[in-house]
Design a protein around this motif. Structure first.
Motif, PDB file in Angstrom:
ATOM      1  N   UNK A 441      46.018  51.823  38.006  1.00 51.82           N
ATOM      2  CA  UNK A 441      47.379  51.914  38.286  1.00 51.82           C
ATOM      3  C   UNK A 441      47.111  52.787  39.229  1.00 51.82           C
ATOM      4  N   UNK A 442      46.964  54.212  38.960  1.00 55.02           N
ATOM      5  CA  UNK A 442      47.155  55.658  39.632  1.00 55.02           C
ATOM      6  C   UNK A 442      46.479  55.673  40.934  1.00 55.02           C
ATOM      7  N   UNK A 443      45.866  55.340  40.917  1.00 52.50           N
ATOM      8  CA  UNK A 443      45.337  54.586  42.522  1.00 52.50           C
ATOM      9  C   UNK A 443      46.091  54.145  43.105  1.00 52.50           C
ATOM     10  N   UNK A 444      46.517  53.552  42.994  1.00 52.85           N
ATOM     11  CA  UNK A 444      47.954  52.600  43.208  1.00 52.85           C
ATOM     12  C   UNK A 444      47.709  51.487  43.372  1.00 52.85           C
ATOM     13  N   UNK A 452      47.748  34.881  39.193  1.00 51.59           N
ATOM     14  CA  UNK A 452      46.289  35.321  37.542  1.00 51.59           C
ATOM     15  C   UNK A 452      45.732  35.974  36.848  1.00 51.59           C
ATOM     16  N   UNK A 453      47.144  36.510  36.952  1.00 53.02           N
ATOM     17  CA  UNK A 453      46.636  38.299  36.669  1.00 53.02           C
ATOM     18  C   UNK A 453      45.524  38.813  36.959  1.00 53.02           C
ATOM     19  N   UNK A 454      45.511  40.052  36.385  1.00 53.69           N
ATOM     20  CA  UNK A 454      44.873  40.707  36.772  1.00 53.69           C
ATOM     21  C   UNK A 454      45.302  42.083  38.406  1.00 53.69           C
ATOM     22  N   UNK A 455      44.702  43.020  38.344  1.00 53.77           N
ATOM     23  CA  UNK A 455      44.578  43.571  39.911  1.00 53.77           C
ATOM     24  C   UNK A 455      44.488  43.004  41.023  1.00 53.77           C
ATOM     25  N   UNK A 456      45.616  43.073  41.665  1.00 50.21           N
ATOM     26  CA  UNK A 456      45.268  42.828  43.615  1.00 50.21           C
ATOM     27  C   UNK A 456      44.443  42.878  43.968  1.00 50.21           C
ATOM     28  N   UNK A 460      44.473  43.177  50.242  1.00 43.56           N
ATOM     29  CA  UNK A 460      45.980  43.148  49.451  1.00 43.56           C
ATOM     30  C   UNK A 460      46.587  44.060  49.194  1.00 43.56           C
ATOM     31  N   UNK A 461      46.339  44.399  48.689  1.00 43.46           N
ATOM     32  CA  UNK A 461      45.884  46.291  48.512  1.00 43.46           C
ATOM     33  C   UNK A 461      46.118  47.020  49.657  1.00 43.46           C
ATOM     34  N   UNK A 462      44.937  46.693  50.697  1.00 43.64           N
ATOM     35  CA  UNK A 462      45.182  47.978  52.255  1.00 43.64           C
ATOM     36  C   UNK A 462      46.506  46.990  52.593  1.00 43.64           C
ATOM     37  N   UNK A 463      47.275  46.201  52.966  1.00 40.29           N
ATOM     38  CA  UNK A 463      48.553  46.258  53.387  1.00 40.29           C
ATOM     39  C   UNK A 463      49.218  46.522  52.881  1.00 40.29           C
ATOM     40  N   UNK A 464      49.680  46.086  51.640  1.00 42.04           N
ATOM     41  CA  UNK A 464      50.834  47.367  50.812  1.00 42.04           C
ATOM     42  C   UNK A 464      50.591  48.579  51.049  1.00 42.04           C
ATOM     43  N   UNK A 513      35.916  53.741  53.910  1.00 44.28           N
ATOM     44  CA  UNK A 513      36.623  52.719  53.362  1.00 44.28           C
ATOM     45  C   UNK A 513      37.573  51.646  54.005  1.00 44.28           C
ATOM     46  N   UNK A 514      37.384  50.401  53.997  1.00 49.94           N
ATOM     47  CA  UNK A 514      38.583  49.554  54.737  1.00 49.94           C
ATOM     48  C   UNK A 514      40.068  49.901  54.452  1.00 49.94           C
ATOM     49  N   UNK A 515      40.621  50.528  53.592  1.00 52.61           N
ATOM     50  CA  UNK A 515      41.729  51.407  53.216  1.00 52.61           C
ATOM     51  C   UNK A 515      41.510  52.607  54.261  1.00 52.61           C
TER      52      UNK A 515
END
Length: 590
Positions: A441-444, A452-456, A460-464, A513-515
């Motif tokens: 979470x601290x990593x964003x 479905x629960x869990x982290x994105x 999805x994370x890279x786009x946001x 990394x892709x991000x």
């Protein structure tokens, strides 16, 4: 033929030319005229030949050897001439008679042809009628014969069918008796064979079971030996890797400490900080904001009510931003009026409102900019107006920015422990801290949006993150148009663009990394061409280094490319390469 006085050849020939018409009114045939002329020509030729022959004979001596007198010779010649004239003479009556006979012959032949044609036609009609009568009689007789034959065939087929049915019944009964006997014998043989087969199968099953048991034991023993050997090899390999990692880590730590020791003095003189120090500062500001401001406002009902009342007026304003300058100026003025009213807010309320305003701006970037990149510009202009007009808002916005997307705006890798040296997920004292996903979470990372629960997911994370960072660079870009309002330092200064690229190009972990590749593309797309105008040749050198990272490799390692090996990373790497080529070629995006 009549004989008379000889006529002149001229008169005779002239009359011969006029013999074309018949006294009976029948038209002469051209063939008859040709025949008459041919006859005339033959007479002429015969007379000339006879004259020549008489002349020749007169010249010759007579056969008896006697010499003729001139009178005899003349008389002979006159006689010959008379004969020649009579041969050339044509009698009109004879010609008329001949013509009449020829016309009568033609008329008779024509009448005969007509009579014969009508006779043949009547005979043909009579023959056709007789043939038709005969054919109808024959067809009638044939139909009667065919009907009789059909009756005979039907009677014969019925008899044959009855006989065939009787034969089949007899044959079926016979075969039924034969098959019954065969079945009895087959049942006896089958029972005997089945008993032998079962006995044989039991013996074979026992042998197979014994063989399988032996093989299983052998396989189990072999697998145990292989597992022991593999475990031993894995243990040795892990020990070697661990020793190698420890050696590399110690070496990197030594080099890092030496580099930090060498750079610390220069950074202190210039006022520069490291990526870790920037992240730690933003983290401390965020924790202080939560502990000293938000917790106090939420714990006090009066402060909370006032805070909520003002907060509800901020949300709709950000949703009304449009690209035109008038709308941007109006929204900025309205937000500034809310944040700085005639009667100032209490310090705790003001700080809490700054926190909420920063959060709403970032949420707007995550939703709208992710869907449409062009919406980042108007939002950035409003944000810049607020940054340059509100106290403590730049620090709050930076702390919230690092909270929403982790260390990417710095850029920095989130450390293994928090700023208070506490390991992530252990010993949390503040609400909302702790848990096994605390570092994520601290990593964003945020909760997945699919329910479905869990982290994105990573994509999805890279786009946001790219949407939020795009607004960040657009805020920095706004300063180029109003340099008199640009901050001289801090995280929103223009120099942070160069610092960001220098830091990420020095971190292999972030580059692969892709991000990281996506954020490099985002920065180049927003400010790449303007950076070339600011830093010139030095920026081109940095772009060359980025281009090498997308084609050959970085850090002296071939194959170590920007974006890594994931499909998202490869796609982002391709976009980075095209963007670098666009900037170097001097092309600017509209």
């Amino acid at each position: 033929m009549r004989f008379g006085l000889p006529r002149s050849p001229t008169t005779s020939r002239a009359r011969g030319y006029r013999r074309g018409a018949s006294t009976f009114g029948l038209h002469s045939d051209s063939d008859d005229d040709d025949y008459d002329f041919n006859a005339y020509d033959s007479d002429s030729s015969s007379s000339s030949s006879s004259s020549q022959s008489s002349r020749t004979s007169s010249d010759k001596p007579p056969p008896d050897g006697r010499v003729r007198s001139p009178e005899e010779t003349r008389e002979k010649e006159e006689t010959i001439a008379t004969i020649r004239l009579w041969t050339r003479h044509r009698d009109p009556y004879e010609e008329w008679e001949k013509k009449t006979r020829l016309d009568a012959f033609k008329t008779a032949r024509k009448e005969l042809s007509t009579t014969q044609s009508s006779l043949h036609a009547s005979q043909s009609r009579l023959s056709t009628a007789q043939d038709e009568t005969l054919s109808s009689t024959h067809a009638k007789e044939m139909s009667e014969i065919e009907s009789q034959l059909s009756r005979f065939r039907l009677a014969q087929e019925k008899e044959e069918a009855a006989l065939r049915q009787k034969w089949k019944e007899r044959e079926a009964k016979l075969w039924e008796r034969i098959e019954g006997v065969i079945r009895i014998e087959e049942d006896k043989v089958r029972a005997k064979l089945e008993a032998e087969r079962q006995k044989r199968e039991k013996e074979e099953a026992a042998k197979k079971e014994e063989e399988m048991r032996r093989q299983l034991l052998e396989q189990k023993r072999r697998k145990e030996e292989e597992a022991k050997q593999k475990a031993e090899e894995e243990r040795k390999r892990e020990e070697e890797e661990k020793r190698e990692k420890e050696r590399v880590a110690l070496e990197e730590e030594r080099v890092r400490k030496e580099k930090e020791a060498g750079d610390r003095e220069a950074r202190e003189k210039l006022g520069y900080t490291t990526a870790s120090e920037d992240w730690a500062q933003a983290r401390e500001s965020l924790l202080a904001l939560k502990d000293n401001v938000m917790s106090v406002v939420k714990a006090n009902k009066e402060l909370k009510a006032e805070y909520n009342a003002v907060r509800r007026t901020i949300t709709p304003k950000l949703g009304q931003i449009t690209p035109d300058a008038a709308s941007i100026q109006t929204i900025s003025t309205q937000l500034l009026a809310i944040m700085k009213p005639a009667t100032p807010h209490r310090p705790a309320i003001y700080a809490a409102l700054c926190n909420f305003l920063a959060k709403r701006i970032l949420l707007q970037a995550e939703t709208e900019v992710t869907a449409e990149k062009r919406s980042a510009g108007p939002l950035a202009k409003v944000t810049f107006n607020l940054l340059t007009s509100l106290d403590i808002f730049p620090e709050v916005l930076w702390a919230k920015l690092v909270q929403r997307v982790g260390g990417w705006p710095v850029p920095a890798i989130v450390p293994e422990v928090d700023v208070d040296k506490r390991a992530w997920g252990s010993g949390a004292k503040r609400p909302g801290r702790g848990g096994e996903n605390e570092r994520w979470r601290v990593m964003g990372y945020r909760e997945s949006g699919n329910g479905g629960g869990g982290l994105e997911a990573a994509a999805e994370y890279a786009t946001r993150v790219a949407g939020v960072v795009r607004v960040y660079w657009e805020v920095v870009k706004v300063q180029l148009g109003v340099p008199e309002r640009a901050p001289s330092g801090g995280p929103f200064a223009v120099t942070r663009f160069w610092i960001w690229f220098a830091r990420i190009l020095d971190s292999k972990a972030l580059l692969t990394t892709a991000v990281g590749a996506e954020l490099i593309y985002t920065g180049l797309e927003v400010l790449g061409a303007e950076a070339a105008d600011i830093w010139g040749v030095q920026w081109i050198k940095l772009l060359k280094l980025i281009h090498e990272g997308t084609t050959t490799g970085m850090f002296g390692e071939k194959g170590t490319l920007i974006g890594g090996d994931s499909p998202e990373g490869k796609a982002a790497k391709a976009r980075v390469q095209m963007e670098v080529e666009r900037i170097v070629s001097g092309e600017r995006k509209q």
